[in-house]
Design a protein around this motif. Structure first.
Motif, PDB file in Angstrom:
ATOM      1  N   UNK A 197       0.904  -1.062  -0.178  1.00 59.77           N
ATOM      2  CA  UNK A 197       0.046   0.124  -0.067  1.00 59.77           C
ATOM      3  C   UNK A 197       0.732   0.790   0.598  1.00 59.77           C
ATOM      4  N   UNK A 198       2.174   1.395   0.677  1.00 56.13           N
ATOM      5  CA  UNK A 198       2.951   2.451   1.000  1.00 56.13           C
ATOM      6  C   UNK A 198       3.380   2.684  -0.616  1.00 56.13           C
ATOM      7  N   UNK A 199       3.961   1.528  -1.643  1.00 54.80           N
ATOM      8  CA  UNK A 199       4.440   1.821  -3.061  1.00 54.80           C
ATOM      9  C   UNK A 199       3.097   2.372  -4.144  1.00 54.80           C
ATOM     10  N   UNK A 200       2.639   2.388  -4.035  1.00 50.28           N
ATOM     11  CA  UNK A 200       0.865   2.286  -4.634  1.00 50.28           C
ATOM     12  C   UNK A 200       0.856   4.370  -3.855  1.00 50.28           C
ATOM     13  N   UNK A 201       0.985   4.377  -2.581  1.00 51.57           N
ATOM     14  CA  UNK A 201       0.893   5.709  -1.744  1.00 51.57           C
ATOM     15  C   UNK A 201       1.945   6.858  -2.239  1.00 51.57           C
ATOM     16  N   UNK A 202       3.345   5.880  -2.750  1.00 53.34           N
ATOM     17  CA  UNK A 202       4.189   7.194  -3.337  1.00 53.34           C
ATOM     18  C   UNK A 202       4.026   6.431  -4.678  1.00 53.34           C
ATOM     19  N   UNK A 203       3.610   5.981  -5.663  1.00 55.53           N
ATOM     20  CA  UNK A 203       3.141   5.963  -7.109  1.00 55.53           C
ATOM     21  C   UNK A 203       1.957   7.588  -7.112  1.00 55.53           C
ATOM     22  N   UNK A 204       1.092   8.181  -6.496  1.00 57.47           N
ATOM     23  CA  UNK A 204      -0.163   8.641  -6.701  1.00 57.47           C
ATOM     24  C   UNK A 204       0.780   9.881  -6.614  1.00 57.47           C
ATOM     25  N   UNK A 205       1.637  10.284  -5.136  1.00 60.04           N
ATOM     26  CA  UNK A 205       1.571  11.396  -4.927  1.00 60.04           C
ATOM     27  C   UNK A 205       2.921  11.715  -5.924  1.00 60.04           C
ATOM     28  N   UNK A 206       3.848  10.518  -6.388  1.00 59.28           N
ATOM     29  CA  UNK A 206       5.258  10.707  -7.857  1.00 59.28           C
ATOM     30  C   UNK A 206       4.089  11.585  -8.501  1.00 59.28           C
ATOM     31  N   UNK A 207       2.918  11.330  -8.464  1.00 59.25           N
ATOM     32  CA  UNK A 207       1.684  11.434  -9.797  1.00 59.25           C
ATOM     33  C   UNK A 207       1.356  13.446  -9.520  1.00 59.25           C
ATOM     34  N   UNK A 208       1.811  13.203  -8.604  1.00 56.80           N
ATOM     35  CA  UNK A 208       1.517  14.530  -8.283  1.00 56.80           C
ATOM     36  C   UNK A 208       1.782  15.644  -8.034  1.00 56.80           C
ATOM     37  N   UNK A 209       3.190  15.609  -7.993  1.00 55.90           N
ATOM     38  CA  UNK A 209       4.358  16.382  -7.676  1.00 55.90           C
ATOM     39  C   UNK A 209       5.252  16.075  -8.757  1.00 55.90           C
ATOM     40  N   UNK A 210       5.105  15.558 -10.222  1.00 54.53           N
ATOM     41  CA  UNK A 210       5.351  15.693 -10.873  1.00 54.53           C
ATOM     42  C   UNK A 210       6.088  17.196 -11.924  1.00 54.53           C
ATOM     43  N   UNK A 211       7.035  17.669 -12.300  1.00 52.70           N
ATOM     44  CA  UNK A 211       6.355  18.559 -12.970  1.00 52.70           C
ATOM     45  C   UNK A 211       6.119  19.177 -14.248  1.00 52.70           C
ATOM     46  N   UNK A 212       5.934  17.989 -15.734  1.00 51.55           N
ATOM     47  CA  UNK A 212       6.197  18.152 -16.229  1.00 51.55           C
ATOM     48  C   UNK A 212       4.875  16.639 -16.679  1.00 51.55           C
ATOM     49  N   UNK A 213       4.715  16.776 -17.956  1.00 48.83           N
ATOM     50  CA  UNK A 213       4.104  15.638 -18.513  1.00 48.83           C
ATOM     51  C   UNK A 213       2.486  15.368 -17.935  1.00 48.83           C
ATOM     52  N   UNK A 214       2.218  14.510 -18.699  1.00 49.03           N
ATOM     53  CA  UNK A 214       0.384  14.088 -18.153  1.00 49.03           C
ATOM     54  C   UNK A 214       0.131  14.684 -16.841  1.00 49.03           C
ATOM     55  N   UNK A 215       0.592  14.477 -16.190  1.00 49.76           N
ATOM     56  CA  UNK A 215       0.677  14.094 -14.645  1.00 49.76           C
ATOM     57  C   UNK A 215      -0.054  15.573 -13.463  1.00 49.76           C
ATOM     58  N   UNK A 216       1.107  16.077 -14.460  1.00 49.36           N
ATOM     59  CA  UNK A 216       1.447  17.792 -14.441  1.00 49.36           C
ATOM     60  C   UNK A 216       0.049  18.508 -14.608  1.00 49.36           C
TER      61      UNK A 216
END
Length: 124
Positions: free
Chosen positions: A1-20
């Motif tokens: 669950x921590x790994x999935x939470x890490x991916x989600x917050x990585x997406x939230x905080x990425x500075x470019x691309x689709x997820x930004x």
């Protein structure tokens, strides 16, 4: 669950691309409810009712702990900057994911493969 939470917050905080663009400056909700991303965020899968959706779940103290842990800025070191994960239902992980080549294999934790962005991700 921590790994999935890490991916989600990585997406939230990425500075470019689709997820930004999807996160619009840091919206966890936008990332989680982006269509086609997290099966638990949809009531139907393959035109059938999804009984394992978040609307049917009863969060436990562990779930709240992990959410608080991630929102406080913590991440699993093993996940690094990964933006994707999947269960391939096989012994090995593909070298790239998604199919557009914007992610490259990083690590496997349990049954899930994790992928970090390539330079192609910027153009998504």
């Amino acid at each position: 669950m921590k790994a999935v939470a890490s991916v989600i917050l990585n997406r939230v905080n990425v500075s470019d691309g689709e997820y930004a663009r999807i996160s619009q400056g840091g919206s966890v909700r936008n990332i989680i409810f982006q269509p086609g991303q997290f099966d638990c965020a949809t009531e139907t899968l393959f035109n059938r009712y999804n009984p394992q959706n978040i609307y049917n779940m009863n969060p436990t103290e562990e779930h709240y702990y992990i959410a608080d842990w991630a929102l406080a800025g913590n991440r699993l070191n093993e996940i690094g900057e990964c933006l994707w994960y999947l269960n391939p239902f096989k012994a090995s992980c593909d070298t790239t994911f998604p199919r557009n080549g914007s992610g490259t294999f990083h690590t496997r934790l349990g049954e899930h493969c994790f992928y970090r962005p390539t330079s192609q991700y910027t153009n998504t």
